[in-house]
Design a protein around this motif. Structure first.
Motif, PDB file in Angstrom:
ATOM      1  N   ARG A  38      38.884  45.281  49.840  1.00  0.00           N
ATOM      2  CA  ARG A  38      38.639  45.872  48.519  1.00  0.00           C
ATOM      3  C   ARG A  38      38.785  44.793  47.446  1.00  0.00           C
ATOM      4  O   ARG A  38      39.820  44.144  47.326  1.00  0.00           O
ATOM      5  CB  ARG A  38      39.638  47.005  48.262  1.00  0.00           C
ATOM      6  N   LEU A  39      37.729  44.606  46.660  1.00  0.00           N
ATOM      7  CA  LEU A  39      37.732  43.623  45.586  1.00  0.00           C
ATOM      8  C   LEU A  39      37.727  44.340  44.237  1.00  0.00           C
ATOM      9  O   LEU A  39      37.060  45.367  44.072  1.00  0.00           O
ATOM     10  CB  LEU A  39      36.516  42.703  45.696  1.00  0.00           C
ATOM     11  N   SER A  40      38.455  43.795  43.291  1.00  0.00           N
ATOM     12  CA  SER A  40      38.600  44.416  41.979  1.00  0.00           C
ATOM     13  C   SER A  40      37.988  43.526  40.909  1.00  0.00           C
ATOM     14  O   SER A  40      38.441  42.395  40.698  1.00  0.00           O
ATOM     15  CB  SER A  40      40.080  44.661  41.663  1.00  0.00           C
ATOM     16  N   GLY A  41      36.968  44.033  40.242  1.00  0.00           N
ATOM     17  CA  GLY A  41      36.383  43.287  39.145  1.00  0.00           C
ATOM     18  C   GLY A  41      37.352  43.098  38.002  1.00  0.00           C
ATOM     19  O   GLY A  41      37.442  42.026  37.404  1.00  0.00           O
ATOM     20  N   ALA A  42      38.112  44.142  37.686  1.00  0.00           N
ATOM     21  CA  ALA A  42      39.065  44.069  36.581  1.00  0.00           C
ATOM     22  C   ALA A  42      40.148  43.027  36.838  1.00  0.00           C
ATOM     23  O   ALA A  42      40.642  42.378  35.908  1.00  0.00           O
ATOM     24  CB  ALA A  42      39.695  45.440  36.346  1.00  0.00           C
ATOM     25  N   ASP A  43      40.524  42.860  38.111  1.00  0.00           N
ATOM     26  CA  ASP A  43      41.568  41.902  38.464  1.00  0.00           C
ATOM     27  C   ASP A  43      40.999  40.554  38.880  1.00  0.00           C
ATOM     28  O   ASP A  43      41.743  39.669  39.314  1.00  0.00           O
ATOM     29  CB  ASP A  43      42.444  42.469  39.578  1.00  0.00           C
ATOM     30  N   THR A  44      39.673  40.412  38.786  1.00  0.00           N
ATOM     31  CA  THR A  44      38.951  39.163  39.094  1.00  0.00           C
ATOM     32  C   THR A  44      39.353  38.562  40.439  1.00  0.00           C
ATOM     33  O   THR A  44      39.676  37.390  40.557  1.00  0.00           O
ATOM     34  CB  THR A  44      39.122  38.122  37.966  1.00  0.00           C
ATOM     35  N   THR A  45      39.330  39.399  41.468  1.00  0.00           N
ATOM     36  CA  THR A  45      39.673  38.947  42.813  1.00  0.00           C
ATOM     37  C   THR A  45      38.477  38.293  43.505  1.00  0.00           C
ATOM     38  O   THR A  45      37.333  38.416  43.065  1.00  0.00           O
ATOM     39  CB  THR A  45      40.182  40.115  43.663  1.00  0.00           C
ATOM     40  N   HIS A  77      26.855  39.547  36.090  1.00  0.00           N
ATOM     41  CA  HIS A  77      26.534  39.839  37.481  1.00  0.00           C
ATOM     42  C   HIS A  77      27.789  40.313  38.212  1.00  0.00           C
ATOM     43  O   HIS A  77      28.913  40.059  37.776  1.00  0.00           O
ATOM     44  CB  HIS A  77      26.015  38.594  38.203  1.00  0.00           C
ATOM     45  N   GLN A  78      27.575  40.994  39.329  1.00  0.00           N
ATOM     46  CA  GLN A  78      28.629  41.208  40.316  1.00  0.00           C
ATOM     47  C   GLN A  78      28.172  40.452  41.565  1.00  0.00           C
ATOM     48  O   GLN A  78      27.325  40.920  42.313  1.00  0.00           O
ATOM     49  CB  GLN A  78      28.845  42.690  40.597  1.00  0.00           C
ATOM     50  N   VAL A  79      28.745  39.287  41.759  1.00  0.00           N
ATOM     51  CA  VAL A  79      28.230  38.320  42.720  1.00  0.00           C
ATOM     52  C   VAL A  79      28.930  38.449  44.064  1.00  0.00           C
ATOM     53  O   VAL A  79      30.149  38.606  44.142  1.00  0.00           O
ATOM     54  CB  VAL A  79      28.383  36.894  42.157  1.00  0.00           C
ATOM     55  N   LEU A  80      28.149  38.364  45.130  1.00  0.00           N
ATOM     56  CA  LEU A  80      28.662  38.440  46.490  1.00  0.00           C
ATOM     57  C   LEU A  80      28.847  37.057  47.101  1.00  0.00           C
ATOM     58  O   LEU A  80      29.785  36.835  47.867  1.00  0.00           O
ATOM     59  CB  LEU A  80      27.720  39.277  47.357  1.00  0.00           C
ATOM     60  N   LEU A  81      27.955  36.133  46.795  1.00  0.00           N
ATOM     61  CA  LEU A  81      28.057  34.760  47.284  1.00  0.00           C
ATOM     62  C   LEU A  81      27.599  33.831  46.169  1.00  0.00           C
ATOM     63  O   LEU A  81      26.562  34.083  45.537  1.00  0.00           O
ATOM     64  CB  LEU A  81      27.173  34.543  48.517  1.00  0.00           C
ATOM     65  N   ASN A  96      32.422  29.714  31.185  1.00  0.00           N
ATOM     66  CA  ASN A  96      32.518  31.048  30.577  1.00  0.00           C
ATOM     67  C   ASN A  96      31.627  32.060  31.268  1.00  0.00           C
ATOM     68  O   ASN A  96      31.577  33.223  30.850  1.00  0.00           O
ATOM     69  CB  ASN A  96      32.149  30.972  29.087  1.00  0.00           C
ATOM     70  N   ASN A  97      30.922  31.629  32.280  1.00  0.00           N
ATOM     71  CA  ASN A  97      30.011  32.518  32.987  1.00  0.00           C
ATOM     72  C   ASN A  97      30.688  32.994  34.269  1.00  0.00           C
ATOM     73  O   ASN A  97      30.899  32.208  35.195  1.00  0.00           O
ATOM     74  CB  ASN A  97      28.705  31.791  33.302  1.00  0.00           C
ATOM     75  N   LYS A  98      31.053  34.259  34.310  1.00  0.00           N
ATOM     76  CA  LYS A  98      31.777  34.813  35.447  1.00  0.00           C
ATOM     77  C   LYS A  98      31.102  36.107  35.898  1.00  0.00           C
ATOM     78  O   LYS A  98      30.396  36.748  35.123  1.00  0.00           O
ATOM     79  CB  LYS A  98      33.237  35.100  35.074  1.00  0.00           C
ATOM     80  N   GLY A  99      31.365  36.490  37.118  1.00  0.00           N
ATOM     81  CA  GLY A  99      30.812  37.744  37.612  1.00  0.00           C
ATOM     82  C   GLY A  99      31.495  38.160  38.897  1.00  0.00           C
ATOM     83  O   GLY A  99      31.213  37.610  39.970  1.00  0.00           O
ATOM     84  N   HIS A 100      32.426  39.090  38.799  1.00  0.00           N
ATOM     85  CA  HIS A 100      33.226  39.513  39.949  1.00  0.00           C
ATOM     86  C   HIS A 100      32.707  40.842  40.504  1.00  0.00           C
ATOM     87  O   HIS A 100      32.499  41.798  39.751  1.00  0.00           O
ATOM     88  CB  HIS A 100      34.688  39.650  39.546  1.00  0.00           C
ATOM     89  N   PHE A 101      32.549  40.885  41.812  1.00  0.00           N
ATOM     90  CA  PHE A 101      32.132  42.118  42.474  1.00  0.00           C
ATOM     91  C   PHE A 101      33.273  43.125  42.449  1.00  0.00           C
ATOM     92  O   PHE A 101      34.439  42.771  42.621  1.00  0.00           O
ATOM     93  CB  PHE A 101      31.727  41.836  43.920  1.00  0.00           C
ATOM     94  N   ASP A 102      32.935  44.383  42.254  1.00  0.00           N
ATOM     95  CA  ASP A 102      33.913  45.467  42.268  1.00  0.00           C
ATOM     96  C   ASP A 102      33.513  46.461  43.347  1.00  0.00           C
ATOM     97  O   ASP A 102      32.441  47.082  43.270  1.00  0.00           O
ATOM     98  CB  ASP A 102      33.942  46.165  40.900  1.00  0.00           C
TER      99      ASP A 102
END
Length: 498
Positions: A28-35, A70-74, A189-195
């Motif tokens: 489980r990955l959390s976008g809010a927690d930037t995991t 984005h919500q990036v996977l790889l 400054n460009n980030k994108g964490h999958f949730d």
């Protein structure tokens, strides 16, 4: 499945039919927690040919953390001008012609003229389903359109809002000796964490393999997982199963290319929600009035302090028959916590759970039950740190609540039609959609209250307590307290076999 506004909910892949390959956990990955997870190869691999495959179940839609689009996977790259990534494009600033919640596959260089630029026409907004996604990069191919391919649930995507391909033998950033990221993008400054949830994560270095190496259609024409049968991973390839909760990035390919967990990814982020057994979660698409914040794979909810907003959210799988059990950890009991069931989503901003005839709730402040706006003596009060169990018997139209393992009002969930200590509810066949849903909300517009659900997939409530290790009669689930005999965890394995 029921329909709310313009959103239909489906199960996605599950263990129905003739599935033979079992996946036991996901991460489980959390976008809010930037995991996320990452590694930096010590030597370069094949930057012109590789395959990335994973199963995903989306959590939050839109921007999920870090401020990216984005919500990036790889992903891999050295700057916001030179990178490679594969994942979902959210509702942030979109390129001309692109749509939100599509899949994007990009290779960018410092000219800002991406050699590879694929944005699917199809959108992916289902937060109930497991998707199997495959990205293939093969820039050495003589045919331009064969140099990058996207597959979803076994089928190649051929329709794009944006479509351009790299020149022959153009190098990607994947498999170079720079940081390789799974589940996120992070360059300046460009980030994108999958949730959401990821499972069966494969990177093949030097091989351009299609989805048939990782999945297959069963006799019901449903795409299901199968054990990877290619045998090859190449120099920098890896296989992340997440089977060791203390080391979620362990490489099971035999290469020893372990990934490092970043930013708070913890043992409790190993969950049993998988493509083989799709567990219920709370439903952010049925949250129009409540305006809750959803986290931890849609198992944590934070209520809004917006003026005149104190309604409730519901889960994503409607229950039309059978006996079902779930637990709710109260993270904060300020305001007025109300937990229970409803046959529909909240209908207005001030529509508290229990205020209508088709809703039944247990009120934390005074321990009373509420139905149709009428409060009745029922049980004990509850507060922060308490765990509320809900046992729903739709075969006998009875509802039971427990507090920390003790059923209130001397309730006996196994008493059947007698309903000892039960709250009697309207028969499910007489409800609006022929279903009931688990629900939670508050009765205040002045406080932020949070809740953690466990439908059986993660017994610590995001690390708030120690798991109890209690399963249902089918051996499914990890609950804090004993599951009443005959009651089941709400997941596809039980829906199709229970």
């Amino acid at each position: 499945m029921p329909v709310f506004k313009d959103h239909s909910f489906r199960f996605g892949a599950s263990s129905q039919g003739d599935a033979v390959y079992s996946i036991n956990q996901s991460i489980r990955l959390s976008g809010a927690d930037t995991t996320g997870l990452n590694r930096t190869p010590s030597s370069a691999g094949n930057t012109d040919k590789w395959t990335f495959s994973c199963w995903v179940k989306r959590g939050k839609l839109g921007q999920s953390g870090g401020g990216g689009s984005h919500q990036v996977l790889l992903s891999a790259g050295t700057s916001v001008s030179d990178f490679t990534f594969f994942g979902f494009r959210d509702s942030g600033s979109l390129p001309s012609g692109a749509a939100a919640e599509t899949i994007s596959f990009l290779v960018a260089d410092s000219t800002n003229n991406p050699p590879l630029n694929l944005y699917t026409t199809q959108v992916f907004r289902d937060v109930s389903a497991w998707y199997h996604l495959v990205a293939v990069y093969d820039s050495g191919n003589d045919i331009s359109s064969e140099r990058a391919k996207i597959y979803v649930n076994g089928s190649r995507v051929t329709e794009f809002n944006l479509e351009s391909y790299p020149s022959q033998d153009y190098d990607s950033e994947v498999n170079k000796t720079l940081i390789q990221r799974v589940g996120y993008f992070d360059l300046g400054n460009n980030k994108g964490h999958f949730d959401g949830y990821m499972s069966e994560i494969h990177l093949l270095d030097g091989y351009a393999y299609g989805p048939e190496y990782f999945g297959e259609f069963n006799s019901s024409n449903i795409w299901i997982p199968k054990k990877y049968d290619g045998g090859n991973y190449g120099t920098n390839g890896f296989y992340i199963k997440g089977s060791d909760s203390s080391a979620l990035g362990t490489d099971s390919s035999g290469n020893g290319n372990d990934l490092t967990v970043v930013s708070g990814l913890a043992a409790h982020d190993q969950v049993t929600d998988t493509p083989n057994n799709n567990f219920c979660v709370m439903n952010p698409l049925a949250d129009y009035y409540a305006n809750h914040t959803f986290k931890n794979g849609n198992l944590e909810l934070l209520t809004s302090t917006t003026t005149n907003q104190y309604t409730y959210s519901i889960n994503n799988i409607g229950m039309s028959s059978g006996k079902w059990y779930v637990e709710l950890y109260v993270g904060s009991a300020v305001g007025g916590v109300v937990a229970g069931i409803s046959d529909r989503q909240g209908q207005a901003g001030t529509h508290y759970l229990g205020g209508q005839s088709y809703e039944y709730s247990y009120y934390h402040y005074n321990g009373k039950s509420i139905n149709g706006g009428t409060q009745s003596a029922y049980g004990n009060t509850y507060t922060t740190g308490d765990i509320i169990g809900i046992a729903l018997d739709l075969d006998n139209s009875k509802l039971y609540f427990s507090k920390n393992g003790t059923f209130q009002n001397s309730g006996v969930p196994t008493s059947g039609s007698t309903g000892t200590g039960a709250i009697s509810i309207t028969a499910v066949a007489s409800t609006q959609n022929g279903n009931y849903f688990f629900a939670v909300g508050d009765w205040s517009n002045s406080y932020s209250t949070n809740f953690f659900w466990n439908f059986g997939q993660e017994g610590t409530f995001a690390g708030n307590t120690t798991a109890g290790g209690n399963s249902d009669g089918n051996g499914i689930g990890n609950f804090k307290y004993s599951v009443p005999s005959g009651y089941l965890a709400l997941c596809t394995s039980n829906l199709f076999t229970g």
